[in-house]
Write an enzyme that holds these catalytic residues in place. Sequence first.
Site, PDB file in Angstrom:
ATOM      1  N   SER A 109      71.219 -72.629 -21.495  1.00  0.00           N
ATOM      2  CA  SER A 109      71.503 -71.217 -21.278  1.00  0.00           C
ATOM      3  C   SER A 109      73.004 -71.078 -21.133  1.00  0.00           C
ATOM      4  O   SER A 109      73.704 -72.068 -20.862  1.00  0.00           O
ATOM      5  CB  SER A 109      70.818 -70.756 -19.989  1.00  0.00           C
ATOM      6  OG  SER A 109      71.276 -69.497 -19.568  1.00  0.00           O
TER       7      SER A 109
ATOM      8  N   TYR B  86      68.621 -71.558 -10.969  1.00  0.00           N
ATOM      9  CA  TYR B  86      68.515 -71.491 -12.431  1.00  0.00           C
ATOM     10  C   TYR B  86      69.731 -72.143 -13.084  1.00  0.00           C
ATOM     11  O   TYR B  86      69.593 -72.958 -14.005  1.00  0.00           O
ATOM     12  CB  TYR B  86      68.369 -70.034 -12.879  1.00  0.00           C
ATOM     13  CG  TYR B  86      68.180 -69.870 -14.366  1.00  0.00           C
ATOM     14  CD1 TYR B  86      66.947 -70.137 -14.955  1.00  0.00           C
ATOM     15  CD2 TYR B  86      69.221 -69.444 -15.180  1.00  0.00           C
ATOM     16  CE1 TYR B  86      66.762 -69.992 -16.322  1.00  0.00           C
ATOM     17  CE2 TYR B  86      69.060 -69.295 -16.544  1.00  0.00           C
ATOM     18  CZ  TYR B  86      67.824 -69.564 -17.111  1.00  0.00           C
ATOM     19  OH  TYR B  86      67.653 -69.414 -18.467  1.00  0.00           O
TER      20      TYR B  86
END
Length: 163
Positions: free
Chosen positions: A27, A40
Site C-alpha cells: 500500500s 495497518y
Amino acid sequence: MSNFWTIKSFLPGMLERNRGHIVSISSSAGLFGVSRLAPYCASKFAVTGLTESLYCELFNMKKLATISNPKGIFISCVHPYFVSTPLAKGAQRGSTIKSYSPEEAVDSIVDGVLRNKRMLLLPQALGVLLFQKSILAGDTGLHMAEVVKVHNAFDNFEGRGWK
C-alpha cells in the site's frame, strides 16, 4: 504473515525451475506513515520490507530476473493509494492524488506485472512524494502531507481501523 508463508511455499519450486514471479500487494501506507493507521501501516511496511529483502536475496543468489535477463524470478511490490472498496469507506482523500476503482487498480496491477515492474506505484505520482520524503529535512514531510490532505483522511474512517 500470509505473504511470508505463501512465499515460503512457492519459492523453492521457482528456484528449482529458475523462473517465476512473486507479486506482493502492499500500500502507499507501506511507504508513508499515516495518522490513525499505525497497525495497518506497520503491516504494509512489513510487506514492503519482506519484498525488498527477498529481492536482495535473489540478486545475491544470481536468481533475480531482470528485463535484460528474464531468466530467474521477478519480484513486484504493489503500492496503491486509495482504491474505492469497503475497506476505504469513510476515508477522505485529497483531490491532488488519483484514487482508483477496483477495476482500474486491477488493470494497472496486471499491466505492471506483465511489464515486470519491481515497484508499482498507483498512481505513479507517489514516486514524487517518495523522492521528496527521502530528501526533505525535519518536519517538512509532515507539512507536505498536510497539503495533500493525508493527516485527516481517516478521521471518519468506517473501514477496518483502530480508535
